[in-house]
Design a protein around this motif. Structure first.
Motif, PDB file in Angstrom:
ATOM      1  N   MET A  50     -68.510   1.016  -0.165  1.00 65.59           N
ATOM      2  CA  MET A  50     -68.656   1.810  -1.380  1.00 65.59           C
ATOM      3  C   MET A  50     -67.525   1.623  -2.382  1.00 65.59           C
ATOM      4  SD  MET A  50     -69.980   5.416   0.074  1.00 65.59           S
ATOM      5  CE  MET A  50     -71.658   5.676   0.555  1.00 65.59           C
ATOM      6  N   ASP A  51     -66.330   1.198  -1.917  1.00 61.55           N
ATOM      7  CA  ASP A  51     -65.205   1.100  -2.837  1.00 61.55           C
ATOM      8  C   ASP A  51     -64.129   0.180  -2.265  1.00 61.55           C
ATOM      9  OD1 ASP A  51     -63.853   2.194  -5.304  1.00 61.55           O
ATOM     10  OD2 ASP A  51     -62.377   2.754  -3.787  1.00 61.55           O
ATOM     11  N   SER A  52     -63.448  -0.534  -3.142  1.00 60.49           N
ATOM     12  CA  SER A  52     -62.396  -1.459  -2.694  1.00 60.49           C
ATOM     13  C   SER A  52     -61.171  -0.711  -2.164  1.00 60.49           C
ATOM     14  CB  SER A  52     -61.993  -2.392  -3.830  1.00 60.49           C
ATOM     15  OG  SER A  52     -61.408  -1.663  -4.889  1.00 60.49           O
ATOM     16  N   HIS A  53     -60.880   0.485  -2.707  1.00 62.34           N
ATOM     17  CA  HIS A  53     -59.752   1.272  -2.187  1.00 62.34           C
ATOM     18  C   HIS A  53     -59.984   1.620  -0.713  1.00 62.34           C
ATOM     19  CE1 HIS A  53     -59.309   2.234  -6.560  1.00 62.34           C
ATOM     20  NE2 HIS A  53     -58.043   1.983  -6.257  1.00 62.34           N
ATOM     21  N   ILE A  54     -61.222   1.929  -0.388  1.00 59.96           N
ATOM     22  CA  ILE A  54     -61.561   2.286   0.996  1.00 59.96           C
ATOM     23  C   ILE A  54     -61.380   1.074   1.910  1.00 59.96           C
ATOM     24  CG2 ILE A  54     -63.447   3.038   2.521  1.00 59.96           C
ATOM     25  CD1 ILE A  54     -62.315   5.281   0.767  1.00 59.96           C
ATOM     26  N   ARG A  55     -61.784  -0.092   1.450  1.00 58.54           N
ATOM     27  CA  ARG A  55     -61.597  -1.303   2.262  1.00 58.54           C
ATOM     28  C   ARG A  55     -60.108  -1.554   2.515  1.00 58.54           C
ATOM     29  NH1 ARG A  55     -65.768  -2.977  -0.888  1.00 58.54           N
ATOM     30  NH2 ARG A  55     -64.459  -4.095  -2.372  1.00 58.54           N
ATOM     31  N   VAL A 102     -48.370   6.744   3.751  1.00 55.55           N
ATOM     32  CA  VAL A 102     -48.571   7.330   2.422  1.00 55.55           C
ATOM     33  C   VAL A 102     -49.459   6.427   1.572  1.00 55.55           C
ATOM     34  CG1 VAL A 102     -47.397   7.959   0.265  1.00 55.55           C
ATOM     35  CG2 VAL A 102     -46.477   8.713   2.455  1.00 55.55           C
ATOM     36  N   TRP A 103     -49.256   5.139   1.652  1.00 55.45           N
ATOM     37  CA  TRP A 103     -50.078   4.186   0.904  1.00 55.45           C
ATOM     38  C   TRP A 103     -51.533   4.299   1.349  1.00 55.45           C
ATOM     39  CZ3 TRP A 103     -49.290  -1.821   1.276  1.00 55.45           C
ATOM     40  CH2 TRP A 103     -50.011  -2.448   0.275  1.00 55.45           C
ATOM     41  N   CYS A 104     -51.760   4.417   2.641  1.00 56.12           N
ATOM     42  CA  CYS A 104     -53.117   4.566   3.179  1.00 56.12           C
ATOM     43  C   CYS A 104     -53.764   5.853   2.666  1.00 56.12           C
ATOM     44  CB  CYS A 104     -53.078   4.540   4.701  1.00 56.12           C
ATOM     45  SG  CYS A 104     -54.690   4.582   5.499  1.00 56.12           S
ATOM     46  N   VAL A 105     -53.015   6.961   2.697  1.00 57.53           N
ATOM     47  CA  VAL A 105     -53.546   8.241   2.220  1.00 57.53           C
ATOM     48  C   VAL A 105     -53.903   8.152   0.736  1.00 57.53           C
ATOM     49  CG1 VAL A 105     -52.952  10.661   1.771  1.00 57.53           C
ATOM     50  CG2 VAL A 105     -52.384   9.628   3.963  1.00 57.53           C
ATOM     51  N   ILE A 106     -53.047   7.531  -0.047  1.00 60.19           N
ATOM     52  CA  ILE A 106     -53.314   7.376  -1.485  1.00 60.19           C
ATOM     53  C   ILE A 106     -54.589   6.575  -1.705  1.00 60.19           C
ATOM     54  CG2 ILE A 106     -52.474   6.287  -3.607  1.00 60.19           C
ATOM     55  CD1 ILE A 106     -49.609   7.031  -2.597  1.00 60.19           C
ATOM     56  N   LEU A 107     -54.738   5.475  -0.977  1.00 60.55           N
ATOM     57  CA  LEU A 107     -55.945   4.648  -1.127  1.00 60.55           C
ATOM     58  C   LEU A 107     -57.201   5.403  -0.692  1.00 60.55           C
ATOM     59  CD1 LEU A 107     -54.668   1.159   0.050  1.00 60.55           C
ATOM     60  CD2 LEU A 107     -55.285   1.843  -2.275  1.00 60.55           C
ATOM     61  N   ILE A 108     -57.095   6.180   0.364  1.00 61.31           N
ATOM     62  CA  ILE A 108     -58.248   6.964   0.822  1.00 61.31           C
ATOM     63  C   ILE A 108     -58.699   7.918  -0.275  1.00 61.31           C
ATOM     64  CG2 ILE A 108     -58.964   8.821   2.388  1.00 61.31           C
ATOM     65  CD1 ILE A 108     -57.262   7.410   4.571  1.00 61.31           C
ATOM     66  N   LEU A 112     -62.155   7.918  -2.305  1.00 57.40           N
ATOM     67  CA  LEU A 112     -63.065   9.062  -2.236  1.00 57.40           C
ATOM     68  C   LEU A 112     -63.337   9.632  -3.623  1.00 57.40           C
ATOM     69  CD1 LEU A 112     -61.826  10.919   0.965  1.00 57.40           C
ATOM     70  CD2 LEU A 112     -63.828   9.450   0.703  1.00 57.40           C
ATOM     71  N   TYR A 113     -62.331   9.592  -4.484  1.00 58.18           N
ATOM     72  CA  TYR A 113     -62.542  10.063  -5.853  1.00 58.18           C
ATOM     73  C   TYR A 113     -63.541   9.165  -6.574  1.00 58.18           C
ATOM     74  CZ  TYR A 113     -61.740  11.418 -10.655  1.00 58.18           C
ATOM     75  OH  TYR A 113     -61.932  11.843 -11.943  1.00 58.18           O
ATOM     76  N   THR A 114     -63.392   7.862  -6.394  1.00 63.06           N
ATOM     77  CA  THR A 114     -64.324   6.920  -7.027  1.00 63.06           C
ATOM     78  C   THR A 114     -65.742   7.107  -6.497  1.00 63.06           C
ATOM     79  OG1 THR A 114     -62.536   5.325  -7.276  1.00 63.06           O
ATOM     80  CG2 THR A 114     -64.780   4.483  -7.471  1.00 63.06           C
ATOM     81  N   ILE A 120     -68.188  15.579  -7.316  1.00 61.19           N
ATOM     82  CA  ILE A 120     -67.068  16.480  -7.058  1.00 61.19           C
ATOM     83  C   ILE A 120     -66.910  17.442  -8.228  1.00 61.19           C
ATOM     84  CG2 ILE A 120     -64.562  16.624  -6.752  1.00 61.19           C
ATOM     85  CD1 ILE A 120     -64.645  13.990  -5.304  1.00 61.19           C
ATOM     86  N   GLN A 121     -66.672  18.697  -7.902  1.00 65.08           N
ATOM     87  CA  GLN A 121     -66.464  19.696  -8.947  1.00 65.08           C
ATOM     88  C   GLN A 121     -65.221  19.331  -9.749  1.00 65.08           C
ATOM     89  OE1 GLN A 121     -65.819  22.978  -6.384  1.00 65.08           O
ATOM     90  NE2 GLN A 121     -67.959  23.221  -5.838  1.00 65.08           N
TER      91      GLN A 121
END
Length: 185
Positions: A50-55, A102-108, A112-114, A120-121
C-alpha cells in the motif's frame, strides 16, 4: 476500513510495546524486543504493497529483529549508575538500535497516514502529526546531548533520564493512537 487493517493496527500497537518495555529478571528480558519486531514485521507484511514507507519500515523491522537478538544473551540497557563505566561499544550499539527504532516508527506512521488519510479524522491526523514532531524533537535532543553525558557528572546524567522518560511517554501516546485507529477502522 477492512477488518484486516484493524488487525494490523492492533498488531503494530502490541509490537511496539515489546521494545518499549525493558523488564528483566536477572538477565532474562520479559518482553524481548525481537518478539515485538517480529510482530511488527508480520503486521507490515500485510500492508506493504500500500505504501513505500511501509515497505521501508518492514525492512527496518527486519534489521531491528536481527539487531535485537544479542539482547537475549546480555542486558543491553544502560543503568544510569554505571553510565560512564559502560564500554563505548555498548553505547554505540544502544544508540544505533534506538536510531533504527525511531526511524522505523516514523516510517510506520508516515505510511499509515498515507494509507488512511482519506478516512482518518482530521483531528486525529493533526494529533498524530504533532505527536510525531514532538517524538522526533525529543529524540534529536537526546541524541545531541548523549555523547556529552559520558564526560559529565552523574547528577547531570539525570537530564538524559528525564528525556528518556518523555520519549517513553510520547511513544505510549503513539501506541495509543494505533489502538484508537483500530477501533475506528
Amino acid at each position: 476500513m477492512s477488518p484486516s487493517l484493524r488487525s494490523v493496527y492492533r498488531r503494530l500497537g502490541w509490537g511496539l510495546v515489546f521494545p518499549l518495555l525493558d523488564f528483566h529478571l536477572e538477565s532474562f528480558d520479559i518482553f524481548p524486543d525481537f518478539v515485538g519486531y517480529l510482530i511488527i514485521l508480520f503486521a507490515l507484511n500485510h500492508i506493504r504493497a500500500m505504501d513505500s514507507h511501509i515497505r521501508h519500515a518492514g525492512w527496518l523491522a527486519l534489521v531491528l529483529l536481527f539487531v535485537s537478538l544479542p539482547q537475549l544473551m546480555f542486558k543491553s540497557s544502560i543503568d544510569m549508575e554505571q553510565f560512564a563505566a559502560v564500554p563505548l561499544g555498548m553505547h554505540a550499539y544502544v544508540q544505533a538500535a534506538a536510531i533504527l527504532h525511531v526511524w522505523c516508527v516514523i516510517l510506520i506512521f508516515r505510511g499509515l497516514y498515507t494509507i488512511g488519510k482519506a478516512t482518518i479524522q482530521p483531528g486525529l491526523a493533526a494529533a498524530v502529526d504533532s505527536i510525531m514532531k514532538l517524538y522526533i524533537a525529543l529524540f534529536a535532543i537526546q541524541l545531541l546531548f548523549y555523547p556529552f553525558m559520558l564526560n559529565m557528572e552523574d547528577s547531570v546524567v539525570s537530564v538524559l533520564q528525564l528525556s528518556s522518560l518523555f520519549i517513553f511517554f510520547v511513544e505510549l501516546l503513539l501506541i495509543r493512537v494505533l489502538f484508537r485507529l483500530s477501533l475506528n477502522a
